[in-house]
Design a protein around this motif. Structure first.
Motif, PDB file in Angstrom:
ATOM      1  N   GLY A 165       0.853  -1.189   0.000  1.00  0.00           N
ATOM      2  CA  GLY A 165       0.000   0.000   0.000  1.00  0.00           C
ATOM      3  C   GLY A 165       0.883   1.231   0.000  1.00  0.00           C
ATOM      4  O   GLY A 165       2.062   1.169   0.358  1.00  0.00           O
ATOM      5  N   TYR A 166       0.354   2.375  -0.398  1.00  0.00           N
ATOM      6  CA  TYR A 166       1.155   3.597  -0.430  1.00  0.00           C
ATOM      7  C   TYR A 166       1.786   3.845   0.933  1.00  0.00           C
ATOM      8  O   TYR A 166       1.148   3.663   1.971  1.00  0.00           O
ATOM      9  CB  TYR A 166       0.289   4.793  -0.829  1.00  0.00           C
ATOM     10  N   ARG A 170      -2.126   4.460   3.081  1.00  0.00           N
ATOM     11  CA  ARG A 170      -2.551   3.055   3.024  1.00  0.00           C
ATOM     12  C   ARG A 170      -1.715   2.176   3.951  1.00  0.00           C
ATOM     13  O   ARG A 170      -2.251   1.289   4.622  1.00  0.00           O
ATOM     14  CB  ARG A 170      -2.459   2.549   1.592  1.00  0.00           C
ATOM     15  N   MET A 228       3.613   0.304  -2.206  1.00  0.00           N
ATOM     16  CA  MET A 228       3.075  -0.339  -3.406  1.00  0.00           C
ATOM     17  C   MET A 228       4.098  -0.385  -4.539  1.00  0.00           C
ATOM     18  O   MET A 228       4.159  -1.356  -5.294  1.00  0.00           O
ATOM     19  CB  MET A 228       1.821   0.411  -3.871  1.00  0.00           C
ATOM     20  N   GLY A 249      -2.375  -6.659  -2.450  1.00  0.00           N
ATOM     21  CA  GLY A 249      -2.383  -5.220  -2.672  1.00  0.00           C
ATOM     22  C   GLY A 249      -3.705  -4.630  -2.212  1.00  0.00           C
ATOM     23  O   GLY A 249      -4.749  -5.293  -2.276  1.00  0.00           O
ATOM     24  N   SER A 251      -6.193  -1.289  -2.629  1.00  0.00           N
ATOM     25  CA  SER A 251      -6.436  -0.117  -3.469  1.00  0.00           C
ATOM     26  C   SER A 251      -7.887  -0.110  -3.939  1.00  0.00           C
ATOM     27  O   SER A 251      -8.537  -1.162  -4.004  1.00  0.00           O
ATOM     28  CB  SER A 251      -5.506  -0.145  -4.689  1.00  0.00           C
ATOM     29  N   TRP A 253      -8.492   0.439  -6.960  1.00  0.00           N
ATOM     30  CA  TRP A 253      -8.383  -0.200  -8.272  1.00  0.00           C
ATOM     31  C   TRP A 253      -8.561  -1.716  -8.173  1.00  0.00           C
ATOM     32  O   TRP A 253      -8.771  -2.380  -9.196  1.00  0.00           O
ATOM     33  CB  TRP A 253      -7.042   0.125  -8.924  1.00  0.00           C
ATOM     34  N   ARG A 263      -0.550  -5.446 -10.856  1.00  0.00           N
ATOM     35  CA  ARG A 263       0.309  -5.169  -9.697  1.00  0.00           C
ATOM     36  C   ARG A 263       1.226  -6.329  -9.346  1.00  0.00           C
ATOM     37  O   ARG A 263       2.137  -6.177  -8.527  1.00  0.00           O
ATOM     38  CB  ARG A 263      -0.558  -4.831  -8.481  1.00  0.00           C
ATOM     39  N   SER A 272      -9.760   2.076  -0.317  1.00  0.00           N
ATOM     40  CA  SER A 272      -9.430   3.299  -1.039  1.00  0.00           C
ATOM     41  C   SER A 272      -9.473   4.521  -0.136  1.00  0.00           C
ATOM     42  O   SER A 272     -10.256   4.587   0.810  1.00  0.00           O
ATOM     43  CB  SER A 272     -10.407   3.501  -2.203  1.00  0.00           C
TER      44      SER A 272
END
Length: 327
Positions: A165-166, A170, A228, A249, A251, A253, A263, A272
């Motif tokens: 995750g970011y 995240r 990520m 992951g 997200s 998305w 990914r 999100s």
């Protein structure tokens, strides 16, 4: 002079008295507003900005070569944007006309975990992000997503999991989820740890993860949280092969089946920090503006939908266009 809204380096709003407000950009102006500290919004040439104290602190960690300080301006009000810790939306009031402009930055009206969702405020003009401004992007309820994640974490206790995750936003939410799981050993990178420390010093939050380095031997039941962007790096691939780890992951998305292939992860979960399509529509209805400008994401698609189905006057902001003369 009439007001103008332009997409240059960031979003530039010129008020009727010629005051220039620049949102999330380094273009010269009288006032700079920084909505949050994600890399695509950070300022490179500004020393002062109307922003939250937490966003300024995070920005200074992520851009150590410069120091950003907070300021205020009588035309600008800040509101919690619900995107990440410290994120803010901004409402600007033209001092001559009284006309109001709401810039959302990245935002989420949905509360989740330790983040309170954005409560839209009234404005004459709305400048909004439309990352998920397409009807296909409708997210499940947050409680449903969290239940799926917790169930998976329990079902995979016999192996190592690597969670992407970011680094800002995240990664902290993933750690928060893990703190309510059976996994007692959670590892993170230096970059995530540094951001954890800044957030903890400004919010009533604590993160108990340990630093991961080459000396750590991951074992059954461990969790490793990584940014990520590291998903396809060779050392991660070697680590997965050596430990038999399962990757996941997180997200918005992940609503698309193609997410796990794009990914390079084994599992995808919808988590999100942006509004989904219906929440974007709800945001517009709550603000009830005379005019809407869309930026980032599916700008044209969302603009057309609002005009056709809700009757709003909407324009999709495009790079280097002015709202007065170039549409």
């Amino acid at each position: 002079m009439k007001d103008t809204i332009q997409h240059r380096d960031g979003i530039r709003l010129t008020l009727s008295n010629d005051t220039e407000i620049v949102f999330d950009g380094d273009a010269p102006g009288d006032v700079t507003v920084l909505s949050h500290a994600h890399g695509d919004h950070l300022l490179n040439n500004s020393a002062r900005a109307v922003t939250s104290e937490l966003t300024a602190a995070l920005s200074n960690v992520r851009q150590s070569e410069q120091t950003l300080t907070t300021t205020t301006h009588p035309t600008v009000e800040l509101f919690r944007a619900g995107h990440i810790a410290g994120s803010r939306a901004a409402r600007v009031t033209d001092p001559q006309t009284g006309r109001t402009y709401l810039y959302t930055g990245d935002c989420t009206t949905r509360s989740r975990l330790y983040i309170e969702g954005f409560t839209p405020v009234k404005a004459d003009v709305l400048i909004m992000e439309t990352t998920y401004g397409k009807p296909a992007y409708r997210f499940p309820p947050i409680a449903e997503s969290l239940e799926q994640i917790h169930t998976w974490l329990e079902e995979t206790m016999d192996t190592v999991v690597i969670l992407f995750g970011y680094a800002l936003g995240r990664a902290q939410k993933i750690q928060h989820i893990l703190s309510h799981s059976p996994r007692s050993r959670v590892f993170i990178t230096d970059a995530i740890d540094q951001l954890n420390g800044i957030i903890s010093s400004h919010r009533d939050l604590s993160f108990d993860a340990r630093l991961y380095d080459a000396d750590v031997e991951l074992r059954e039941g461990d969790a490793l949280v990584l940014p990520m962007s590291t998903g396809r790096i060779s050392w991660i691939e070697s680590l997965v092969e050596r430990t038999g780890a399962i990757t996941a992951g997180f997200s918005g998305w992940a609503i698309d089946d193609s997410f796990i292939y794009q990914r390079g992860v084994d599992k995808g979960f919808v988590l999100s920090d942006h509004c989904d399509f219906d929440e974007l529509v709800g945001l517009v209805e709550s603000v009830d503006p005379e005019m809407v400008y869309t930026t980032h994401g599916f700008t044209e698609t969302f603009a057309q939908y609002l005009t056709k189905h809700h009757g709003y006057d909407v324009r999709a902001l495009k790079q280097n266009q002015s709202t007065l003369t170039e549409f």
